[in-house]
Design a protein around this motif. Structure first.
Motif, PDB file in Angstrom:
ATOM      1  N   ALA A 141       0.833  -1.208   0.000  1.00 41.84           N
ATOM      2  CA  ALA A 141       0.000   0.000   0.000  1.00 41.84           C
ATOM      3  C   ALA A 141       0.866   1.256   0.000  1.00 41.84           C
ATOM      4  O   ALA A 141       0.533   2.259  -0.649  1.00 41.84           O
ATOM      5  CB  ALA A 141      -0.941  -0.015   1.204  1.00 41.84           C
ATOM      6  N   ILE A 142       1.992   1.186   0.697  1.00 44.19           N
ATOM      7  CA  ILE A 142       2.901   2.350   0.709  1.00 44.19           C
ATOM      8  C   ILE A 142       3.485   2.564  -0.685  1.00 44.19           C
ATOM      9  O   ILE A 142       3.501   3.694  -1.193  1.00 44.19           O
ATOM     10  CB  ILE A 142       4.041   2.122   1.733  1.00 44.19           C
ATOM     11  N   VAL A 143       3.968   1.493  -1.319  1.00 46.45           N
ATOM     12  CA  VAL A 143       4.599   1.658  -2.630  1.00 46.45           C
ATOM     13  C   VAL A 143       3.570   2.146  -3.647  1.00 46.45           C
ATOM     14  O   VAL A 143       3.865   3.023  -4.478  1.00 46.45           O
ATOM     15  CB  VAL A 143       5.290   0.353  -3.075  1.00 46.45           C
ATOM     16  N   ARG A 144       2.344   1.627  -3.582  1.00 50.09           N
ATOM     17  CA  ARG A 144       1.315   2.128  -4.504  1.00 50.09           C
ATOM     18  C   ARG A 144       1.013   3.607  -4.233  1.00 50.09           C
ATOM     19  O   ARG A 144       0.806   4.399  -5.154  1.00 50.09           O
ATOM     20  CB  ARG A 144       0.031   1.297  -4.363  1.00 50.09           C
ATOM     21  N   THR A 145       1.012   3.983  -2.980  1.00 50.50           N
ATOM     22  CA  THR A 145       0.776   5.393  -2.638  1.00 50.50           C
ATOM     23  C   THR A 145       1.904   6.272  -3.192  1.00 50.50           C
ATOM     24  O   THR A 145       1.644   7.357  -3.740  1.00 50.50           O
ATOM     25  CB  THR A 145       0.692   5.555  -1.104  1.00 50.50           C
ATOM     26  N   LEU A 146       3.098   5.804  -3.058  1.00 48.58           N
ATOM     27  CA  LEU A 146       4.240   6.587  -3.554  1.00 48.58           C
ATOM     28  C   LEU A 146       4.131   6.766  -5.066  1.00 48.58           C
ATOM     29  O   LEU A 146       4.311   7.880  -5.584  1.00 48.58           O
ATOM     30  CB  LEU A 146       5.567   5.901  -3.186  1.00 48.58           C
ATOM     31  N   VAL A 147       3.841   5.669  -5.760  1.00 50.03           N
ATOM     32  CA  VAL A 147       3.719   5.771  -7.218  1.00 50.03           C
ATOM     33  C   VAL A 147       2.587   6.738  -7.577  1.00 50.03           C
ATOM     34  O   VAL A 147       2.736   7.595  -8.464  1.00 50.03           O
ATOM     35  CB  VAL A 147       3.503   4.370  -7.820  1.00 50.03           C
ATOM     36  N   GLY A 148       1.484   6.638  -6.850  1.00 49.55           N
ATOM     37  CA  GLY A 148       0.365   7.564  -7.099  1.00 49.55           C
ATOM     38  C   GLY A 148       0.734   9.010  -6.811  1.00 49.55           C
ATOM     39  O   GLY A 148       0.130   9.939  -7.363  1.00 49.55           O
TER      40      GLY A 148
END
Lengths: 517, 517
Positions: B6-13
């Motif tokens: 969830a953190i990595v997806r948030t960062l990419v977003g």
């Protein structure tokens, strides 16, 4: 004389005669003072982590602090990882960080940063000298603090104007504290646990891992049936033929659990209560059984060998220690592997060797292969901050110029502080470095699996892989003036190791291991 | 999904799509999450200072943060020096440090240390995520914090169990603050100073050093006679043919005093009030004349180019900026020297080049030699923590794959983070590294003299000397997979530089300079 000269004279008077240095502008008066005080040896390191790791190795082998001279907060930052290891090793170490002149601090010059916060994270004793006249006494107290049993990092911050201002005089050495004797009732409690008829383990660490402690512990084990285990990562262990043998507590918590299974008493002699190196989903944080009682016989600050001897005199008055027999493996043939490298080392390890072990996953076969080798010292990665081995070996070699030093080094770990090779070349130190070249962070590949993290592609694996391109340690060593060779078979490795150990000065051997499955 | 995913997806977003990594066990779930989120590029660095310096270069060139993934306190320690430089550069940078699981902290495992103290020394914003469900929002806020004008290091500490616990969902990007507009009265005050008839200097820094700010400043100078000076060590300056030329404030305080002599008004546009880099006995801490009034036109967090344009519209409404003419030096012949190297670079510097300048004493001839070269960016050592150049170039090349990157590097400085070459080889980055090999810490030899420290023997000098043995950068580069060559004459250097710039991928040239007198 100026502050720097008075400080350096004070240090020499306090027995600090070696300074590993990576200085900058704010330390120039300290550097110049080395010309005025030739009793202080300055050893240049091309990276601060080399200087701090070397001071760790020096302190472990001499029991006395070396100085480390660093430049402002960023220089200290670069040295922190090996200071962390020194903190965990309880090494006496004198950290000297130069700072801007006192009156210049308020201008927030580009190199200004929070030195005190960084130093506080690793030092057991910290001071910032504020006046040239006071600085020599500060330095004397810092040395005494570093020597506070069992040893610690003492941090002295020296503003530039404190070093350049005249009117200072050398201070007398400060008297370090002695190890505290362990009270009789504590020894009596351990004796009762050992005589209880319940299974007991004596966990040895710190000063217990030298001959006196090991022999007392061996007597205790013989008389009571208690098992002896050494802490996982010892700062310095004396071992080999003629010394009591000792298993180590395993790195992996489930294996350590198996070692401690059934123990109802865990007696700590110079060691901390064991904990898992890392947390893992569903695994415990400590390997100690729930129903096992922990008895602290002697903490690091106490007279650990004395406590073991008193305990042995109580429970094993007429028992002799059991010494490891002299035995060496045969030189192996065939392909190179971590096992073959360990076997060759066991066959060739010279008497009095100082082994600096940062081979990580590749070190698994080393204790067995070297158990019966001639007496030697074994220095481990105490704090888990990799990049320690080459600097540690550098400092050990400076401390003990008449002893061969063997640095056993994982390829990934070597790359953090590979600059140590240059200092070995400049100082012509008798260090033989063996690179276990498996071209991966093998320990992380293992840990990835153990954490249960879901690996579904190739990106994660590529971050643990040291190939593409392969590191060429022979070229790297040559680039820093260290003669080097590459071994692809057990026979080649044996020939190269034999030659490297026979010749003075530094050598490096890249042992090319099969890639991980 | 787990916290890490969830953190990595948030960062990419949130636009963070590159992560420079040197991970360990506590980061394994974050590493595994890169497999699940292929939009995030993971770049392995063999030393943490390479990762942080690369993130600095990336952030300077994109204006957006890269992530840096580090392992616990010692990993962060190794990254601190280049985080210090990033802090001084006001680079947007997202620092992610893995920590032990929340419940494991109390066991004081060997790698336990005070991460928060270290992070606090470099970060403008810090948070420790404590729950998997909260961590994605923490990550989004961290990115917004990193982007707070003019940019800063944002630190997020991620305990291992926060990354491995399920039940997290990606968070929406957080909105970063915008640069604050500069009030009209502040612009009016600067205009009054410029119209006073008294000598004025406009000191440009930060965002003022890009085309818009430089052109507005040039108009102001044309109309008012104010002198323009750039800050000594710019994070990023656009320069070359077609852009307004700009002298820099000198590094040495007495030369900076000469530059500012007679100025009655010093107008700061994105720059701090100048200070001496170091203190020296008998020299001032600031080069600003006593009777000079300092006017802060725009601090870094403000709209610096907007303020300069508003000021230009007020004092120079109809004036055009003056652009540097295109001009290049002739290729030199004969012996190699710092001057000859600079001249060759001026003759060959390609359009759109990104120059990472850590040549220190050897860089003195570079600004002049390259002033009229095709437009390029110049990135300097902002915080004085050496070991920045090779990592900075690495990150700039990741950020701008279509632009040639030129790393101009002093030999001493190169050795702090020489491991960057391996990442350049693995990622096949178009970086040409020039090593100014004078085999000494030349800047310290100069500083030793300037501090007035008494040199009476050979020990002090030996600590500033990089010979015995000479470093062989061709071997070092080869050891890490970077093609390399050595140049001993100006002609050789020109041929080698021309070829290195023409071929894709990394190259290194060791320019052997005469030893210091």
């Amino acid at each position: 004389m100026n502050g720097a000269q008075a400080i350096v004279r004070t240090l020499v008077g306090s027995g600090v005669t070696t300074c590993f240095a990576n200085p900058g502008t704010s330390e120039m008066h300290f550097v110049a003072a080395l010309d005025a005080v030739p009793e202080m040896r300055g050893v240049l390191c091309l990276f601060e982590g080399v200087a701090t790791g070397a001071a760790d190795g020096y302190g472990r082998m001499t029991g006395h602090p070396a100085g480390v001279l660093l430049h402002l907060g960023p220089g200290l930052g670069n040295g922190l990882a090996n200071l962390h290891n020194a903190r965990r090793a309880h090494t006496p170490l004198l950290l000297i960080t130069g700072d801007h002149a006192t009156y210049h601090k308020r201008f927030d010059a580009p190199l200004e940063s929070d030195i005190d916060a960084l130093a506080g994270s690793v030092a057991g004793w910290s001071r910032r000298s504020m006046r040239s006249a006071d600085a020599p006494a500060d330095a004397a107290e810092a040395v005494a603090a570093a020597l506070t049993p069992p040893g610690q990092v003492a941090s002295l911050v020296l503003p530039a104007d404190v070093t350049w201002t005249d009117g200072a005089e050398p201070a007398a050495p400060a008297r370090p504290r002695l190890p505290a004797p362990v009270p009789g009732e504590v020894i009596g409690e351990a004796a009762r646990a050992l005589r209880s008829g319940e299974a007991a383990v004596v966990l040895l660490g710190g000063a217990a891992l030298r001959r006196a402690g090991l022999e007392a512990a061996s007597r205790i084990a013989q008389a009571t049936g208690a098992r002896l285990i050494g802490e996982t990562f010892a700062a310095r262990q004396e071992r080999g033929a003629g010394l009591p043998a000792l298993d180590r507590l395993a790195y992996l918590v489930e294996m350590a659990q198996a070692q401690l299974a059934g123990a109802r008493h865990l007696i700590l002699a110079g060691a901390s209560a064991p904990v898992s190196f890392f947390a893992y989903p569903g695994k415990p944080s400590t390997p100690v059984p729930d129903d096992c009682e922990i008895h602290v016989l002697a903490e690091g600050g106490s007279d650990v060998p004395g406590a073991l001897e008193a305990l042995a005199d109580l429970v094993a008055p007429d028992v002799k220690p059991v010494a490891q027999e002299a035995t060496r493996p045969e030189l192996p043939d065939g392909e190179l592997s971590a096992h073959a490298v360990a076997t060759v080392i066991g066959a060739l390890l010279p008497e009095g060797a100082i082994v600096c072990d940062e081979a990580n996953t590749s070190s698994i076969f080393l204790p067995g292969a070297t158990a019966g080798a001639p007496p030697h010292d074994w220095l481990s990665l105490t704090g888990g901050a990799i990049g320690q081995g080459l600097p540690l070996a550098t400092g050990a070699a400076v401390a003990c110029p008449d002893r061969p030093v063997l640095a056993l080094e994982a390829d990934g770990s070597a790359m953090y502080t590979v600059q140590a090779l240059w200092t070995q070349a400049r100082e012509q130190l008798d260090v033989t470095t063996v690179i276990f070249s498996n071209r991966s962070y093998a320990i992380l590949a293992m840990e990835l699996q153990r954490t249960g993290a879901p690996v579904t592609g190739t990106t994660a694996r590529s971050l643990l892989d040291l190939s593409r391109p392969d590191l060429d340690f022979v070229s790297l060593a040559a680039g820093m003036g260290v003669p080097a060779s590459r071994a692809a078979t057990a026979g080649e490795f044996a020939v190269q190791l034999d030659r490297a150990l026979a010749e003075p000065g530094p050598h490096l051997i890249e042992a090319v291991l099969p890639p991980l499955a």
